[in-house]
Enzyme design. Structure first.
Site, short mmCIF file in Angstrom:
data_model
loop_
_atom_site.label_atom_id
_atom_site.label_comp_id
_atom_site.label_asym_id
_atom_site.label_seq_id
_atom_site.Cartn_x
_atom_site.Cartn_y
_atom_site.Cartn_z
N GLY A 1 67.99 52.57 22.41
CA GLY A 1 68.48 54.13 22.36
C GLY A 1 68.92 54.40 21.20
O GLY A 1 69.17 54.04 20.38
N GLN A 2 69.07 55.79 21.66
CA GLN A 2 69.08 57.07 20.19
C GLN A 2 70.80 56.37 19.38
O GLN A 2 70.80 55.88 18.77
CB GLN A 2 69.32 58.23 20.13
N LEU A 3 71.54 55.47 20.56
CA LEU A 3 73.10 55.96 20.19
C LEU A 3 73.19 54.68 19.41
O LEU A 3 74.26 53.70 18.84
CB LEU A 3 74.30 55.58 21.07
N LYS B 1 78.62 56.02 36.16
CA LYS B 1 79.42 55.86 34.49
C LYS B 1 81.12 55.79 34.79
O LYS B 1 81.47 55.15 34.15
CB LYS B 1 79.02 56.99 33.99
N THR C 1 81.33 59.71 29.71
CA THR C 1 80.37 60.29 29.55
C THR C 1 81.43 61.84 29.90
O THR C 1 82.26 61.52 31.03
CB THR C 1 78.74 60.75 30.54
N ASP C 2 80.79 62.69 29.52
CA ASP C 2 81.43 63.98 30.02
C ASP C 2 81.46 64.13 32.03
O ASP C 2 81.53 65.44 32.49
CB ASP C 2 81.64 65.14 29.17
N TYR D 1 74.84 60.07 38.61
CA TYR D 1 74.61 59.48 37.63
C TYR D 1 76.67 58.77 37.19
O TYR D 1 77.01 58.54 37.11
CB TYR D 1 74.02 60.22 36.64
N1 LIG Z 1 72.91 61.19 26.12
C1 LIG Z 1 73.57 61.78 26.52
O1 LIG Z 1 73.88 63.35 26.55
C2 LIG Z 1 74.92 61.01 26.83
C3 LIG Z 1 76.26 61.73 27.00
C4 LIG Z 1 77.62 61.21 27.27
C5 LIG Z 1 77.19 59.76 27.38
N2 LIG Z 1 76.34 59.10 27.40
C6 LIG Z 1 76.52 57.48 27.31
O2 LIG Z 1 76.46 57.25 25.89
C7 LIG Z 1 75.51 56.20 26.43
C8 LIG Z 1 74.31 56.04 24.98
O3 LIG Z 1 73.79 56.49 25.68
P1 LIG Z 1 72.57 57.35 24.35
O4 LIG Z 1 72.06 58.63 25.38
O5 LIG Z 1 71.66 56.26 23.44
O6 LIG Z 1 71.01 56.69 26.14
P2 LIG Z 1 69.37 56.36 25.54
O7 LIG Z 1 68.77 56.94 24.29
O8 LIG Z 1 68.69 56.13 26.97
O9 LIG Z 1 69.57 55.14 24.86
C9 LIG Z 1 70.14 53.82 26.38
C10 LIG Z 1 69.18 52.44 26.13
O10 LIG Z 1 69.60 51.66 27.50
C11 LIG Z 1 68.68 50.44 27.76
N3 LIG Z 1 68.08 50.68 28.60
C12 LIG Z 1 68.38 51.16 29.95
N4 LIG Z 1 68.68 50.52 31.26
C13 LIG Z 1 68.66 48.98 30.24
C14 LIG Z 1 69.24 47.27 30.88
N5 LIG Z 1 68.99 47.40 32.51
N6 LIG Z 1 69.17 46.88 30.48
C15 LIG Z 1 69.20 46.80 29.02
N7 LIG Z 1 69.33 48.30 27.98
C16 LIG Z 1 68.54 48.62 28.90
C17 LIG Z 1 67.40 51.89 27.31
O11 LIG Z 1 66.00 51.90 27.15
P3 LIG Z 1 64.68 51.46 27.93
O12 LIG Z 1 64.38 53.21 27.39
O13 LIG Z 1 63.74 51.35 27.39
O14 LIG Z 1 65.34 51.77 29.24
C18 LIG Z 1 67.87 52.53 25.52
O15 LIG Z 1 67.34 51.58 24.71
C19 LIG Z 1 75.26 55.71 27.44
O16 LIG Z 1 76.48 54.50 28.21
C20 LIG Z 1 75.00 56.92 27.89
O17 LIG Z 1 75.56 57.27 29.44
C21 LIG Z 1 75.06 59.81 26.85
#
Ligand SMILES: NC(=O)c1ccc[n+]([C@@H]2O[C@H](COP(=O)([O-])OP(=O)(O)OC[C@H]3O[C@@H](n4cnc5c(N)ncnc54)[C@H](OP(=O)(O)O)[C@@H]3O)[C@@H](O)[C@H]2O)c1
Length: 282
Positions: free
Chosen positions: A24-26, A135, A107-108, A131
């Site tokens: 994922g991006q983070l 969280k 998350t917010d 969602y």
């Molecule tokens: N994106 C936002 O705006 C945002 C804002 C606030 C907080 N957050 C939090 O920050 C964290 C990172 O988010 P992100 O933006 O990096 O999200 P992301 O790019 O969607 O990355 C999440 C990763 O988790 C993987 N994943 C999903 N289901 C899974 C599972 N059952 N087992 C193992 N891996 C799994 C996904 O793989 P696949 O894609 O292959 O399924 C993806 O690579 C998360 O906790 C998110 O809730 C995100």
């Protein structure tokens, strides 16, 4: 005198660190930020966190776990809340059961957005989406001994995010409709990863931390900034959340700030945007 059992979290020590959601991006930004450590970076394919932690890749113990895997499809969670909970709640519980010091990302969207000044760690939570509820429940199962890092509107040079979507749409169209009644802090994943390293290297107290970019804006403001910084000739038509008609409700106001005196400070979202575009070669 040398310590017999050096603190594994001490900065400079080569720690064995598990990163979940490494694709994922983070997850990618964390791998770059913690590059000096001994990383076990697992993608969804390597280990589905909803499965028990019996995977052979998890053996050997960890000094730290950076849990970035999550179900992040906010609208998809409305349609399949149990699927989202399997990842964001049961998956987080599975990760916590490894017993290592844990950073769990949140998350917010745990807030309802009715406030009109920044949300701090001690503010009451009240998620308005499936969602957000998963969280929040995930925060609880991460345990009181975890760092719960809440951030906002993440974007990076890879993966699915608003900046990449705007660049794609901006290349195809003269105008895009973007929501102008939701306000948050667009946070560059590289800046968040750096702040997380500050948090764990200094072994700050466990518990909830708000780590989001300086400044705030609406999605429409952010879209205009993306086009201006990237030199894309595309207009932004400012619309309401209602007009766009997404299935999941989202907080109208989701600005996060920390009330902790020693919280790592993140750069402004405009600086994050410039760094992100530079990383994309724009
Ligand atoms: N994106 C936002 O705006 C945002 C804002 C606030 C907080 N957050 C939090 O920050 C964290 C990172 O988010 P992100 O933006 O990096 O999200 P992301 O790019 O969607 O990355 C999440 C990763 O988790 C993987 N994943 C999903 N289901 C899974 C599972 N059952 N087992 C193992 N891996 C799994 C996904 O793989 P696949 O894609 O292959 O399924 C993806 O690579 C998360 O906790 C998110 O809730 C995100």
């Amino acid at each position: 005198m040398e310590l017999e059992h050096p603190d594994p979290l001490r900065a400079g020590h080569r720690r064995r660190i598990l990163i979940t959601g490494a694709g994922g991006q983070l997850g990618r930004a964390l791998q770059q930020e913690f590059v000096a450590d001994d990383l076990v970076a697992l993608t969804h394919t390597d280990w589905d966190v909803a499965d028990p932690p019996s995977n052979s890749l998890l053996q050997g113990g960890f000094d730290l776990v950076l849990h970035a895997a999550a179900w992040t499809d906010v609208d998809g969670a409305e349609a399949d809340p149990q699927g989202a909970a399997a990842v964001n709640v049961a998956g987080t519980a599975s990760v916590a059961s490894l017993g290592a010091p844990l950073v769990a990302f949140s998350t917010d969207y745990v807030f309802d957005g009715r406030k009109r000044e920044p949300y701090v760690e001690s503010d009451g939570v009240n998620p308005v989406s499936a969602y957000g509820r998963t969280k929040l429940h995930g925060e609880a199962v991460a345990g009181s001994d975890a760092w719960i890092v809440r951030s906002s509107w993440l974007f990076g040079a890879t993966g699915h995010n608003f900046v990449r979507t705007m660049l794609r749409l901006g290349a195809e169209r003269d105008e895009v409709a973007v929501v102008d009644d939701q306000r948050g802090c667009p946070t560059y994943v590289g800046h968040l990863a750096h702040a997380v390293r500050e948090l764990v290297d200094a072994d700050r107290p466990r518990g909830v931390w708000h780590l989001a970019a300086e400044g705030d804006c609406t999605w429409a403001d952010f879209a205009e900034a993306v086009f201006a910084e990237a030199g894309v000739d595309c207009r932004v038509r400012r619309v309401s959340t209602e007009e766009l008609g997404r299935s999941a409700p989202r907080p109208a106001y989701a600005v996060l700030r920390s009330e902790r005196a020693d919280a790592p400070a993140l750069p402004h979202w405009r600086d994050g945007l410039r760094e992100c575009l530079a990383a994309m070669g724009r």
